[in-house]
Design an enzyme around this catalytic site. Structure first.
Site, PDB file in Angstrom:
ATOM      1  N   GLY A 633     -23.513  58.757   8.843  1.00  0.00           N
ATOM      2  CA  GLY A 633     -24.794  58.380   9.430  1.00  0.00           C
ATOM      3  C   GLY A 633     -25.173  59.183  10.656  1.00  0.00           C
ATOM      4  O   GLY A 633     -26.334  59.199  11.058  1.00  0.00           O
ATOM      5  N   GLU A 634     -24.227  59.837  11.265  1.00  0.00           N
ATOM      6  CA  GLU A 634     -24.488  60.602  12.478  1.00  0.00           C
ATOM      7  C   GLU A 634     -25.113  61.948  12.116  1.00  0.00           C
ATOM      8  O   GLU A 634     -24.616  62.671  11.237  1.00  0.00           O
ATOM      9  CB  GLU A 634     -23.193  60.806  13.254  1.00  0.00           C
ATOM     10  N   ALA A 635     -26.215  62.303  12.803  1.00  0.00           N
ATOM     11  CA  ALA A 635     -26.961  63.515  12.472  1.00  0.00           C
ATOM     12  C   ALA A 635     -26.127  64.768  12.673  1.00  0.00           C
ATOM     13  O   ALA A 635     -26.203  65.717  11.879  1.00  0.00           O
ATOM     14  CB  ALA A 635     -28.240  63.585  13.312  1.00  0.00           C
TER      15      ALA A 635
END
Length: 1693
Positions: A633-635
């Site tokens: 989920g982390e860009a």
């Protein structure tokens, strides 16, 4: 009759003609001539031809044996025409004819296909084709005849239908089954199909056409899909149909050998046909309905039939086919695919057939289909089993039934665990089965939404419990089968070094190939299969641990796996692990790949680089890339992953984009589009134009083609890029269930993290994926199938299944009161205990046993139900069946038995078996055989208040040892009624079952009986420790057990008694007197029983057995117990005296302890017994061991110390003498080893017998004599005197029996130690000692002096009496005697003893012996002299006052007394003591002088010159010492002053000097007179003159005329003043007068020549005597005589 005869003649003489003729004739009669003229003509022509043909030799190529090919073809063509007539009356005889021809082997054919083309099909094939077409005739009889004919054709060995021809026949069977209106025909068609399959595969197995097949079972065919047709009449009719066809062929099989002519290729053709048939059946089963007719019943029936036939194929595959690679390959390729496709159907009958077929695969082909089974098991079985909330009831019941059937083959259960749960690449099938059954068995968790009804849920629970029971039962059966013998020793190594694996079959011949994983540094070939299997199991467990850790914390998981060497440490190895390992969480993989740490970044690069993206569309590449993980989920993480993907894609497809940046941006856009298009939360969806606008200028400022982007947009919108979701975990059970019965910890042991299989659909992509898995797994090492022989593998299985089973059994048994489920749960417990016990898995065994024990509810009888009674029965069964392996678990079982017995007593109307009930028992009617329990329980009086009954009514926890009698609250009537009812239920179990366990304890092996006894002792201890209600049930059982097992071998019995001994001691020392008394009585009973057994010599079993009596006697504080022990031991000994051997040791130890008891009655009772033993049974004491007699002596000596009755002490000593007399009589010992003990008792001692060192008497005399010797040191004078008397009288009376060596031992160990105090005493030292110390030493000497005189006399007399034997001990004896002389206290005793000794043996002594004893006397005399120096030294250190008040007469002391305790002056006290010691010293010297004189007078004739010189030297030494004492004037002055102060006489030191010189002169003069030659040789006269000279000098010195002041010759006399002598000097001169007179008389007595020779030496001294002041005129008279008679004549001459 004529017609019959005519028909029999039709067809000619040939065998085929006899079949064809009647049939053709019948056809002609039944045919319609007008419509079937061609048929009639052909049949008539054939008949005519048959009549004209004779028997001929075989024709090559003829379809009918014995006929020419043309004729044969004509005959068959006629039959073909008849079959094609469509007239039933014509068809039936034709079919019958074909059937008979086939059964009799009268028609030949080898056809590949069957059709209407004569060019491709031979006449027999055309004939069979016509037979198949007959099914179109709507006639049931014709259908049945067709089935019979076709089956006969298949069974015939002369008709070879291969390939499509065989399939054509099979299809005909299919058509009849599917299209017939007759139920019977349908069943026959199905049976014919199954029989055909059986025939084909039986031939394939044997690889020959002559192979036969048994008739198939028609009822078995109708079990699944055609249950509605299963009528007994029809079934029997069809079974007869099959048998008739098969037996008809078998009855006529002899004449045909066509099959024998087939070549080797033909033999392999048989198996080709079988495989071809198998493939087609699989294809038939994979026909699915179309969209136009989704519910095609015929298609479904055909599918079911195909599946059933496939099952028949598998079940008929023999040992050859099961390992045939082509058959296994076909099974993988077709059957597995069929299973896969059909598993997606929701039809219940199909699912049931799939399960049944899967069961057949497991039973028959599991060794060859390991990988496939590993895939199908989760898909087909576990998927349904693990669905707890919304399963299909029928499907799940089918699966449960399948599992139960699996367990009927124990080897199958073991193989599943070994080959899957122990395989790294395979799923944990066994573990998931057990856990799935557990979840099903626990039911739907409360609060969960489910489609099941309560009844269905209960049915599932019951069936799952049944399956678990079947599993553990199968494990037990396999274990028993492997062990063969029930009793086995426990494994030495609990870690199990090896598992004993046997590899019976391997696929692809890959035996010895390397394994996929580097388990250890060793290769697979270097490891044994057993070790390899164990390592694989351990490897898998650790790998799963690492995977579980990775799914929680990816970085930690990777570190763990690298550290454990489960994966390599390189990024490539980790990437391969993430890509290929099942069970990893896709989300966690994405998170790890997105990490920015250096190593994780390298792993991500290696992961992406491992993908081949060549020639892939961009959208397809992204789908392929994201199928193995979920984007984080982390860009920033997504950015790193997409950047690497873009690089890889451009590298694989260099012409796709101008740069990797383009691919990077486009990949991001695609991901955003996928989220936007398929996320329901997004309201405003991205349009295609928006997508195109977002991606403008991304190709180095240029736009990508719109068509390309539009196509990509359409792909994403229509087909979502689906990323695998996180692994779902099953819903956990509710806490309320976990808390049942304390199952929280049990359920926590169960692995709840197994994923549930998702439902499968008929998805082509999924099917292809699974097929790929089949192919990938085929050649891996995991396809090696292992067969295990070693039961050690069960340990791993139990570790997996014990906790789920425990939870399932416990929860269901607790929650359900149904008899069936209770029975199943208890069966499971029993089987689990059996397996865990035999495998010595203590923790698991105890867990199951404890659970069953808790479910008995014996600790809470008021709440019992029927299932609890059944649990009691189960406990008893466990004890009986698995007693050899229960070990520590016996404690739980015996606890239950104890509680059960307590309740039985209550049920019989009696209170618990307490020793002394707190309340008197209610009187019961003696005539009634059994009092009803309610009569006791319903009374509110005394009985109800009994603590044991109250505890039962109130209940308690299972682990409580002491009943909780202090619980408050009244007992309700409901509790009483429940208890009454429950006690009545217990009548189902009688005392017989209860006692059966104890009676049959003697059948337990050696390890088990020890564990049993330990547990029983613990339970008994808990019973007896109850402060208010002690029970003795277990204690009584201990006595019984010991009785039953007393005949075991000694080693085992010793171990048992070691346990019992500790128990009896512990309980015997109980503070509860009643308990202790009961224990001692029980111990007495056992001892009486044990003493009935004879014991061999040199064993100590009896001693160990009686040891508890000794320990309790020594430690018990209860006089009652000690008295009881004495009485018990007395009774045992007196009753079993003849059998007591080593037990005497413990007996005497008990009496020895009793001898020092503080209770007089105990002492007297014990002595009374020991008196009887010694008096009446003395021979038994000494018949076994020497130590026994030693213990007896010690015991008697202990009684001599009795402080209550002196008679006991004297009697004990008397019995010691009695023992000596018995020993001397010799009746106790066998002189000749052959005499029996009875002869020894009354036997006489041989005359003149002397015991040698080898005689056993020696070892009996030593303890007796040593004990008496030690007793001589007793502080009581009477005992000392009596002991001395008995000891020396014994030696005196019986010493003639002893040898020299034994006498030496007697002297060293018995006699000499008596005199150690004297012999080693060095006198009393005054330095550094207080008066208290001196007083103690003197008191000791006073105590010793009372014994020493008597002892010295006895010593001398003993030595004298046996001088001839013990004369070598003379030096030691004289040393002891002279040691008395050294001690002032005992000097007189010593001198007297010395003289007594010389008097007794002097005339027998040799010269050397005389010299030796005289030297010892000389040394003793010399050793006494240094004591004077000690006195002098002491006196020099003190000052004596000039005047002190005189002491009263009572304060004076002698040499053995100390001064007052409170003296006025310490110095005077010491001086007083010195005076006393001085007097004692002088007395000793005087005694020695007298002894020397007496010795010479008595033995002058025996003394040699050397001995005389020793005496002379001793005299000289004493004289010199006496003079030295008087020469210390200061000392004499101090002593005189002290004596004046004390008003006592002075020490007679002057008397000593006078007496010593007087005797010295007398001795010298006697020597000269008696032995002139000795005098001359030794210069005795010179010594005499020297002594006289010395005496005169001493006298002159005392008179004030010392020798140095005398006038020399030639000097002129000088005038001097003569000072008169003082009073003291005058007194001294007066004292010395007699000595001077004697000296002068000696000089006068010298011979004239001698006197003249020495006159010059003493003349001046004699002259000076004239000047002295003599106190007596005697001196002058002797001087006058000297001058007149001796000196005068010399001067005159």
């Amino acid at each position: 009759m004529a017609s019959s005869g005519l028909s029999q003649g039709l067809g000619g003489p040939s065998k085929a003609g006899r079949v064809l003729g009647p049939s053709l004739d019948k056809i002609i009669k039944n045919v319609a001539w007008r419509k079937q003229s061609q048929l009639v003509q052909a049949c008539k022509s054939s008949l005519d031809r048959l009549q004209n043909l004779s028997t001929s030799p075989e024709f090559a190529g003829s379809s009918v044996p014995g006929f020419p090919p043309a004729d044969a073809d004509q005959f068959l063509a006629s039959l073909t025409l008849a079959l094609d007539s469509a007239a039933p009356k014509v068809i039936e005889p034709a079919l019958e004819c074909v059937q008979r021809l086939a059964l009799l082997g009268l028609v030949r054919c080898d056809a590949e296909q069957i059709d209407d083309d004569p060019a491709s099909s031979p006449p027999p094939a055309l004939l069979i084709n016509s037979v198949c077409k007959c099914t179109a005739v709507a006639d049931n009889a014709v259908e049945l005849a067709v089935l019979r004919t076709l089956l006969a054709s298949v069974r015939s060995s002369s008709l070879g239908f291969h390939g499509d021809a065989l399939i054509h026949i099979v299809k005909t069977f299919y058509n009849v089954y599917l299209g017939s209106t007759s139920v019977e025909n349908r069943i026959c068609a199905k049976a014919a199909l199954a029989q055909t399959v059986a025939i084909v595969f039986a031939r394939a197995e044997a690889d020959r056409v002559e192979a036969s097949a048994d008739p198939v079972s028609v009822p078995a065919l109708l079990e699944l899909s055609d249950k509605n047709l299963n009528e007994s009449g029809l079934v029997q009719s069809v079974q007869v149909f099959l048998i008739e066809v098969l037996e008809g062929w078998e009855g006529d099989r002899g004449g045909n050998s066509t099959a024998k002519e087939e070549t080797g290729e033909g033999e392999s053709r048989i198996r080709e046909d079988a495989l071809y048939l198998f493939k087609n059946l699989c294809k038939f089963s994979m026909k699915f309905s179309t969209q136009e007719s989704p519910e095609d019943e015929l298609l479904l029936r055909g599918k079911l039939l195909s599946l059933e036939l496939m099952k028949v194929v598998v079940e008929n595959a023999g040992p050859v086919l099961r390992v045939n690679e082509r058959f296994l390959g076909a099974t993988r390729q077709y059957l597995c695919l069929s299973l896969l496709k059909n598993s997606a159907l929701s039809v219940m009958s199909v699912f049931q057939l799939l399960c049944s077929m899967f069961m057949s695969l497991l039973s028959r082909l599991r060794s060859g289909l390991k990988a496939e089974i590993g895939i199908f098991f989760p898909m087909l079985v576990l998927r349904v089993l693990e669905n707890v909330l919304q399963p299909s009831f029928l499907q799940k019941m089918t699966v449960l039934n399948l599992l139960e059937r699996m367990c009927e083959d124990p080897q199958l259960v073991i193989d599943i665990f070994v080959n899957y749960d122990c395989d790294v690449e395979s799923p944990n099938i066994f573990e998931r089965i057990v856990n799935g059954l557990l979840k099903t068995g626990l039911g739907v968790p409360p609060g969960s939404v489910t489609t099941l009804s309560p009844a269905q849920d209960i049915a599932f629970r019951h069936e799952s419990v049944r399956c678990l029971v079947a599993i553990i039962k199968a494990m037990g059966q396999w274990m028993d089968q492997q062990l063969r013998v029930v009793e086995t020793r426990p494994p030495k190594d609990p870690d199990l070094d090896s598992l004993g694996v046997e590899n019976n079959s391997m696929l692809n011949g890959e035996e010895g190939s390397a394994i996929d994983y580097d388990l250890h540094s060793e290769s697979y070939g270097e490891l044994s299969e057993a070790a390899n299997l164990e390592q694989r199991r351990a490897y898998k467990i650790e790998l799963q641990k690492g995977i579980s850790l990775f799914n929680r914390k990816p970085s930690k998981g990777i570190e763990f796996l690298i550290g454990a060497k489960k994966i390599g440490g390189t990024p490539e190895a980790v990437a391969s692990f993430l890509k290929n390992t099942a069970g990893l969480n896709e989300t966690m993989i994405g998170d790890y790949l997105g990490e920015r740490e250096e190593f994780a970044l390298k792993v991500m690069h290696a992961y992406v680089d491992s993908m081949n993206l060549e020639k892939m569309d961009f959208g397809e590449a992204i789908r392929f890339f994201l199928r193995g993980f979920r984007l984080p989920g982390e860009a920033q993480k997504i950015d790193r992953i997409m950047e690497k993907f873009a690089e890889r894609y451009c590298k694989c497809n260099p012409n796709s984009f101008s740069s990797a940046d383009t691919a990077y941006v486009l990949a991001y856009s695609v991901i955003m589009l996928n989220t936007d298009a398929h996320n329901s939360m997004v309201k405003d969806k991205m349009s295609k134009s928006d997508f195109l606008r977002n991606n403008r200028g991304i190709d180095n400022g240029k736009d990508l083609p719109e068509d390309y982007l539009g196509s990509l947009y359409d792909q994403i919108v229509k087909n979502e890029i689906k990323m695998n979701a996180e692994t779902s975990t099953p819903q956990k059970q509710a806490n309320s269930i976990n808390k049942l019965l304390g199952l929280d910890n049990i359920l926590n042991l169960v692995n709840w993290t197994q994923p549930e299989e998702k439902a499968l659909g008929a998805n082509d992509v999924l099917l292809r994926h699974i097929q790929e898995k089949f192919k990938a797994k085929t050649n891996k090492s995991e396809s090696i199938f292992y067969m295990v022989n070693d039961v050690a593998i069960l340990r791993f299985m139990v570790e997996v299944c014990w906790a789920p089973m425990l939870a399932a059994f416990s929860v269901n048994l607790d929650q359900s009161d149904e008899k069936v489920i209770a029975f199943q749960c208890l069966q499971g417990f029993r089987q689990a205990v059996h397996v865990t016990a035999v495998m010595y898995m203590q923790t698991q065994r105890d867990a199951f046993v404890t659970s069953v024990a808790k479910f008995t509810f014996l600790h809470c009888a008021a709440d019992m139900k029927q299932k609890n009674v059944e649990a009691v029965k189960a406990i008893i069964s466990i004890a009986i069946e698995d007693g050899n392996y229960l070990q520590e678990a016996w404690e739980h079982i015996l606890t239950c038995l104890s509680r059960f017995e307590n309740l039985l007593l209550l049920g019989e109307g009696a209170p618990p078996d307490s020793l002394f009930p707190a309340v008197p028992q209610v009187e019961a009617d003696e005539k009634a055989p059994k009092s009803p329990a309610h009569q006791l329980l319903k009374k509110k009086g005394a009985a109800l208040q009994h603590p044991g009954i109250m505890a039962v009514l109130r209940g308690g926890s299972y682990d409580s040892v002491v009943p909780a009698v202090n619980v408050t609250g009244p007992i309700t009537p409901e509790q009483i009624n429940n208890l009454i009812s429950n006690l009545n239920m217990l009548d189902q179990i009688g005392n017989y079952e209860l006692n059966h366990i104890f009676v049959h304890s003697q059948r337990l092996n050696s390890e088990a009986i020890v564990a049993f006894v330990k547990a029983l002792c613990k339970v008994s201890m808990s019973e007896l420790q109850s402060p208010s209600d002690p029970r003795v049930f277990s204690l009584m059982k201990i006595v019984e057990i010991a009785h039953y097992n007393m005949n075991r071998i000694r080693l085992v019995w010793s171990r048992i008694w070691q346990v019992l001994c500790e128990f009896f001691v512990s309980v015997g020392l109980s503070e509860n007197l009643s308990v202790s008394i009961f224990v001692m009585d029980s111990l007495r009973q056992l001892a009486m029983k044990f003493l009935e057994r004879e014991e061999l010599a040199n064993y100590n079993f009896q001693s160990e057995f009686l040891k508890p009596f000794v320990i309790i006697m020594q430690k018990s504080n209860s006089a009652e117990i000690r008295e009881l022990i004495v009485r018990c031991v007395s009774q045992m000994v007196l009753v079993r005296v003849s059998n007591v051997k080593s037990g005497w040791k413990s007996v005497f130890m008990v009496f020895t302890t009793a001898a020092s008891d503080e209770r007089k009655n105990i002492v007297l009772l014990a002595f009374e017994t020991i008196e009887k033993i010694v008096r009446d049974y003395f021979p038994y004491i000494t018949e076994t061991e020497t130590t026994t007699f030693t213990d007896c002596v010690r015991c008697l000596i202990a009684f001599t110390t009795s402080r209550y009755n002196s008679d006991v002490g004297f009697n004990a000593i008397a019995f010691l003498r009695f023992c000596a007399v018995k020993l001397a009589e010799g009746g106790l010992i066998c002189y000749e080893g052959s005499k029996e003990a009875s002869d020894q008792v009354n036997g006489d001692v041989p005359d003149n017998h002397t015991f040698t060192d080898k005689d056993e008497h020696v070892y009996y005399w030593v303890p007796l004599l040593t004990g008496l010797s030690k007793l001589t040191s007793d502080p009581r004078p009477a005992i000392r005197k009596s002991a001395l008397e008995v000891l020396f009288n014994t030696l005196r009376d019986h010493g003639h029996l002893f040898s020299l060596s034994f006498w030496i031992r007697v002297y060293k160990s018995v006699v000499f130690p008596i005199f150690d105090t004297v012999a080693h005493g060095k006198g009393v030292s005054l330095d550094g000692q207080s008066t208290e110390d001196i007083e103690g030493l003197l008191l000791e000497n006073v105590w010793s002096s009372e014994t020493c005189a008597l002892a010295a006399q006895y010593l001398v007399d003993l030595f004298s009496g046996f001088f001839d034997i013990v004369r070598l001990q003379i030096k030691s004896v004289v040393s002891i005697v002279t040691s008395f002389i050294r001690n002032p206290t005992f000097a007189s005793i010593g001198v007297s003893a010395f003289l007594r000794l010389t008097s007794n043996v002097g005339n027998m002594l040799s010269e050397d012996e005389w010299q030796g004893i005289l030297l010892l006397l000389k040394e003793a005399a010399a050793s006494t002299q240094p004591s004077f120096l000690l006195i002098k030294k002491t006196m020099d250190g003190i000052e004596i006052p000039d005047s002190v008040e005189a002491y009263p007469e009572g304060d004076l002391f002698t040499e053995n007394e100390l001064p007052n305790d409170e003296p006025e002056d310490d110095s005077l006290q010491v001086a007083s003591y010195c005076v006393s010691r001085m007097k004692g010293h002088i007395a000793v010297q005087l005694l020695i002088i007298q002894a020397l004189m007496d010795l010479y007078k008595t033995h002058r004739e025996s003394l040699t010159p050397l001995s005389v010189m020793i005496l002379l030297e001793t005299f000289s030494s004493i004289c010199h010492h006496a003079h030295e004492m008087n020469s210390h004037a200061i000392l004499q002055e101090k002593l005189h002053k002290v004596c004046l102060i004390l008003e006592v006489s002075d020490p007679p030191s002057l008397h000593l000097e006078n007496d010593s010189y007087q005797n010295y002169l007398k001795f010298l003069q006697t020597l000269i007179d008696d032995n002139p030659s000795l005098s001359e040789d030794r210069g005795i006269e010179l010594q005499l003159v020297a002594a006289c000279e010395k005496i005169l000098e001493i006298y002159l010195d005392c008179a004030g005329l010392p020798i140095q002041n005398q006038q020399l010759p030639g000097d002129r006399p000088k005038a001097k003043w003569v000072i008169p002598l003082g009073t003291i000097k005058k007194e001294e001169l007066a004292a010395r007068t007699s000595l001077v007179v004697s000296t002068l008389q000696v000089l006068c007595s010298l011979e004239k020549d001698t006197f003249k020779k020495y006159i010059c030496r003493f003349f001046p001294l004699v002259v000076n005597l004239i000047r002295c002041e003599h106190s007596s005129g005697e001196v002058q008279r002797v001087l006058r005589d000297l001058f007149q008679f001796c000196i005068g004549p010399i001067i005159i001459l």
